[in-house]
Write an enzyme that holds these catalytic residues in place. Structure first.
Site, PDB file in Angstrom:
ATOM      1  N   TRP A 323       0.833  -1.207   0.000  1.00  0.00           N
ATOM      2  CA  TRP A 323       0.000   0.000   0.000  1.00  0.00           C
ATOM      3  C   TRP A 323       0.868   1.258   0.000  1.00  0.00           C
ATOM      4  O   TRP A 323       0.526   2.274  -0.579  1.00  0.00           O
ATOM      5  CB  TRP A 323      -0.914  -0.014   1.240  1.00  0.00           C
ATOM      6  CG  TRP A 323      -1.769   1.207   1.410  1.00  0.00           C
ATOM      7  CD1 TRP A 323      -2.975   1.449   0.842  1.00  0.00           C
ATOM      8  CD2 TRP A 323      -1.470   2.345   2.222  1.00  0.00           C
ATOM      9  NE1 TRP A 323      -3.458   2.680   1.238  1.00  0.00           N
ATOM     10  CE2 TRP A 323      -2.559   3.242   2.100  1.00  0.00           C
ATOM     11  CE3 TRP A 323      -0.407   2.715   3.058  1.00  0.00           C
ATOM     12  CZ2 TRP A 323      -2.605   4.480   2.764  1.00  0.00           C
ATOM     13  CZ3 TRP A 323      -0.458   3.934   3.719  1.00  0.00           C
ATOM     14  CH2 TRP A 323      -1.548   4.804   3.562  1.00  0.00           C
ATOM     15  N   HIS A 324       2.024   1.162   0.645  1.00  0.00           N
ATOM     16  CA  HIS A 324       2.900   2.336   0.747  1.00  0.00           C
ATOM     17  C   HIS A 324       3.528   2.708  -0.585  1.00  0.00           C
ATOM     18  O   HIS A 324       3.875   3.858  -0.804  1.00  0.00           O
ATOM     19  CB  HIS A 324       4.001   2.097   1.782  1.00  0.00           C
ATOM     20  CG  HIS A 324       3.541   2.287   3.191  1.00  0.00           C
ATOM     21  ND1 HIS A 324       2.923   1.301   3.903  1.00  0.00           N
ATOM     22  CD2 HIS A 324       3.584   3.375   3.998  1.00  0.00           C
ATOM     23  CE1 HIS A 324       2.612   1.769   5.114  1.00  0.00           C
ATOM     24  NE2 HIS A 324       2.994   3.025   5.192  1.00  0.00           N
ATOM     25  N   GLY A 325       3.733   1.728  -1.430  1.00  0.00           N
ATOM     26  CA  GLY A 325       4.340   2.065  -2.726  1.00  0.00           C
ATOM     27  C   GLY A 325       4.431   0.851  -3.627  1.00  0.00           C
ATOM     28  O   GLY A 325       4.517  -0.279  -3.158  1.00  0.00           O
TER      29      GLY A 325
END
Lengths: 473, 369
Positions: A323-325
């Site tokens: 989700w962060h990247g």
């Protein structure tokens, strides 16, 4: 437009607040919405119509979910989830998957897929999660859908948390969207200003200074760095990320208070954690809460076998990382944390209980710092090289020099991060900082906050100002 | 929070301008294309960042905090030496001989330049004109004890300054070495020829140097033309003119006191001299300090020109200097109007004394390698 820019702080925000304060209560949502749409349209003019389309779909589906039962209810929810996840997947992850598939194709001599890289809408990771919380909370019967589409738009688009959170779920904000008269008070507004200015100072004065050094380390070839450089760069990044993210959350919460909303806290002195399990109860709390409510518990949580529990935890952290990247180092960062959570649950927590708290804090901090190297590195390969260099403890002389400002700011960051290690101090700080206080303390807090604001604006505006004495041809 | 916006819109309070050379931003024009490709937003952001109300005061606040708390100067290439002596880094590198890559290339390049200068000197002499190289001083040569130690660790014996002297002496190029002159007089002269807070020679140092330059002109031309006298002098610890240019470019809130500096005041003698030289000076910013003494305006004839970095033409006319376009063609014809050609540079520009003017004019005049 970012919060820490002159155009936001000195033009958009004061003008918006002035309009909002003078607007009668029953129209305040429209003013907030207009401001939020303008904010988004400034930064992402091409995407606003697309996002509007997804909002419309979710709003319609929310109503359908509320007014149907049985299988149809499930279908509408599924459609909503598919739209949101599909939207997120296409815009955030399609480039990553196509790139990796092409690498496999090239490896086997096949023709790679033709693909034009897709641009990423601002805030997509945050507003998709909020949209999903809307339809899921309605499905669960926790709250009725919003009667006005404009209120729903405001829930998603409100600029305070649109770009970088906190992730505000529907059931938390639903009542305030409809009626928050009790929170439109001067005390609330004052607390809002104090929180906003303090958050700004955390980001501009601490995070940005540490970030300059961290960038110089992470942007240098590893071969040119010593172990000391990489350790110091990793530590600088550790505190940069905390003060940047927590500062931004403070600003969001502060704006929320100014508008009469109560956003949930997102950080609680995460670096005093005594285990990775505890770390995730103190770091990006709203993400952890969302993952728990909408992923971990639906997967079964800890209701089934131990193996299933660990699998669920792993999945949650894998997805958190992703989700962060859209890059392998984020995935491995998620796996890194997930693995330690599982290890602690398996047996390690029992071992930790037997050692003094200072060592528990040191262990947790070390794991977190190494994890941040994975997170920050420009690629997974670079992260591995960095960690190898860190653990080799070869040359311990700094190749990248530090100045007095960096050292002073780092000391301040460390002090503020660890000061709450004592429960007594932690409670005092939280009481003084977060909760409404007597007027004299409020006045003092406001004065300090205004000073922070002035110095922060000075640092924001002067960041790029570095003249020559004379013009040279 | 509203005050900067009010100041931006109505300018009720006058804010002091910032010193130094920096990029200025204009408010962009709006169109839908620039809106959708984000270029309008970017340009507006830059404009607002650099022009909002009280912006200059915020810059000063930031610079004052960094300077007072951490000794960080926010000017390109300026470093803080010992006892708060300010230097431009390029000058220190010149002093330490760390501003060139290879000595052979340095020698070759310098020799080529000075062969051309020698050629010009001889050619212009035949036309009744004099050319002189003026080596303005470098602050690190004057205050070597104030340079931060880590620069001195890398010091080499071969410098561009030494190479210039070698070439001038070997080729018999006319030169005036104010660098050496300053060093020799440092302990005997009454007031500083270099200030703690400036990059260039002091107004006093520039005055004495200009007087020496004129003395050279008179000796070479056998004509006197200096027609000024000192009416009075005053001393102060508050720098004036360009004597604190490095410090002023720091753009702090509070001004630092400097050491006691001397300022000479001149009056023109009457009647004016019958003849005044028409001088072309191709120079860097060191010549600005000389101009600030007003002596060139009193001593040089109308039509004298200062070609700043060979890019701007500042012409003297009736005691006023004005900016004019520079013509880089027909230099041979333009030179005919001048009696003297002065090639002047200070410590960080020693390698380019005369700039490309030397190459352009020598090529026009038929220089062959």
């Amino acid at each position: 437009m970012v919060f820490s820019s002159s155009i936001f702080l000195l033009f958009f925000f004061p003008l918006f607040l002035l309009l909002y304060f003078i607007t009668p209560v029953k129209y305040k949502n429209y003013t907030a919405l207009a401001g939020s749409v303008a904010f988004y349209a400034w930064g992402a003019p091409t995407f606003i119509f697309l996002v509007f389309g997804v909002l419309l779909a979710d709003y319609f589906l929310g109503f359908k979910i509320y007014h149907t039962n049985g299988f149809a209810k499930k279908i509408y929810l599924l459609i909503s989830i598919c739209i949101n996840v599909g939207f997120l997947f296409y815009f955030k992850y399609s480039n990553f998957f196509v790139e990796n598939i092409n690498q496999v194709f090239i490896h086997f001599g096949a023709k790679p897929l033709q693909w034009i890289n897709v641009a990423l809408p601002i805030g997509i990771s945050f507003f998709v999660f909020q949209e999903m919380s809307y339809t899921i909370d309605i499905y669960r019967g926790e709250h009725a859908p919003l009667k006005k589409f404009t209120d729903y738009m405001l829930f998603i688009f409100l600029f305070s948390h649109l770009i970088a959170g906190p992730i505000v779920t529907y059931h938390v904000l639903a009542d305030d969207l409809v009626d928050r008269k009790k929170k439109l008070t001067n005390d609330y507004r004052l607390e809002g200003f104090i929180r906003f200015f303090t958050g700004l100072a955390r980001k501009v004065l601490i995070a940005n200074t540490l970030g300059e050094y961290a960038d110089s380390v992470f942007n240098s070839p590893v071969l040119q760095l010593s172990s000391a450089d990489v350790w110091l760069g990793a530590i600088a990044y550790t505190f940069q990320l905390y003060f940047d993210f927590a500062g931004y959350s403070d600003m969001a919460i502060g704006i929320g208070k100014l508008l009469g909303f109560d956003f949930p806290e997102n950080f609680n002195f995460p670096y005093i954690s005594q285990s990775i399990t505890e770390f995730w109860q103190r770091w990006h709390i709203t993400l952890g809460s969302w993952m728990k409510r909408y992923l971990y518990i639906p997967l079964g949580g800890n209701k089934f076998s131990t193996t299933r529990t660990f699998l669920n935890l792993w999945i949650v952290f894998l997805i958190s990382g992703f989700w962060h990247g859209a890059a392998w180092n984020f995935i491995f960062w998620g796996i890194w944390h997930g693995s330690f959570i599982v290890l602690e649950k398996l047996f390690f927590q029992k071992i930790l209980q037997r050692i003094p708290s200072v060592f528990r804090i040191a262990y947790t901090f070390l794991i977190v710092v190494l994890g941040w190297v994975l997170f920050r590195a420009n690629s997974f390969q670079q992260a591995v090289l960095f960690i190898k260099k860190m653990l080799s403890f070869s040359i311990m002389q700094l190749q990248i020099p530090v100045n007095a400002k960096f050292v002073a700011v780092l000391m301040i960051a460390i002090s503020f991060s660890f000061v709450a290690v004592s429960n007594l101090i932690q409670n005092k700080l939280l009481t003084w900082y977060l909760l409404p206080t007597r007027k004299i303390w409020l006045g003092m807090k406001l004065a300090i906050a205004v000073l922070f604001f002035l110095i922060s604006v000075a640092y924001i505006t002067s960041n790029q100002f570095n003249p020559f004495i004379y013009f040279r041809f | 929070m509203l005050l900067p916006m009010i100041q931006f819109a109505f300018h009720p309070i006058k804010s002091k301008e910032l010193k130094g050379s920096f990029e200025k931003f204009e408010m962009p024009k709006f169109n839908w294309h620039s809106w959708f490709d984000n270029s309008f937003q970017e340009a507006t952001n830059n404009y607002v960042e650099n022009n909002f109300g009280f912006r200059n005061d915020f810059v000063r606040l930031h610079n004052q905090l960094d300077f007072s708390l951490f000794n960080i100067p926010h000017v390109k290439d300026v470093i803080i030496g010992k006892d708060f002596y300010l230097f431009e880094e390029g000058y220190i590198k010149e002093y330490c001989g760390t501003n060139y890559e290879s000595l052979d290339t340095l020698k070759k390049y310098t020799l080529d330049r000075y062969n051309r200068i020698k050629f010009l000197q001889d050619t212009l002499r035949k036309l009744g004109k004099q050319l002189v190289v003026v080596i303005a001083p470098g602050k690190p040569f004057y205050f070597p004890d104030k340079i931060p130690d880590h620069y001195l660790k890398e010091r080499k014996s071969a410098t561009q300054y030494n190479e210039i002297l070698n070439c001038c002496n070997a080729l018999s190029v006319n030169y005036i070495d104010f660098n050496n002159w300053f060093i020799n007089r440092k302990n005997t002269i009454d007031f500083p020829l270099y200030s703690k807070l400036g990059v260039h020679w002091t107004d006093y140092g520039a005055s004495l140097s200009f007087d020496s330059l004129c003395s050279y002109f008179e000796k070479v031309n056998h004509k006197t033309f200096r027609n000024y006298y000192v009416t009075y002098c005053d001393t102060t610890t508050t720098f004036r003119k360009t004597d604190g240019d490095a410090f002023e470019s720091l753009n702090t809130i509070w001004k630092l006191k400097c050491e006691k500096l001397k300022y000479l005041h001149y009056e023109k003698k009457e009647p004016d001299t019958a003849w005044k030289p028409q001088v072309l000076t191709v120079a860097d910013s060191y010549y600005w300090t000389m101009l600030a003494t007003d002596l060139p305006k009193k001593c040089f004839a109308n039509g004298s020109e200062f070609w700043y970095y060979y890019n701007e033409n500042w012409r003297l006319n009736n005691y006023v200097i004005s900016n004019n376009p520079i013509e880089k063609q027909n230099l041979k014809e333009q030179i005919q109007h001048f009696d003297f050609v002065v090639l002047l540079c200070g410590g960080t520009n020693y390698q380019s004394i005369g700039m490309d003017f030397v190459f352009d004019l020598s090529n026009e005049m038929g220089y062959k390698k």
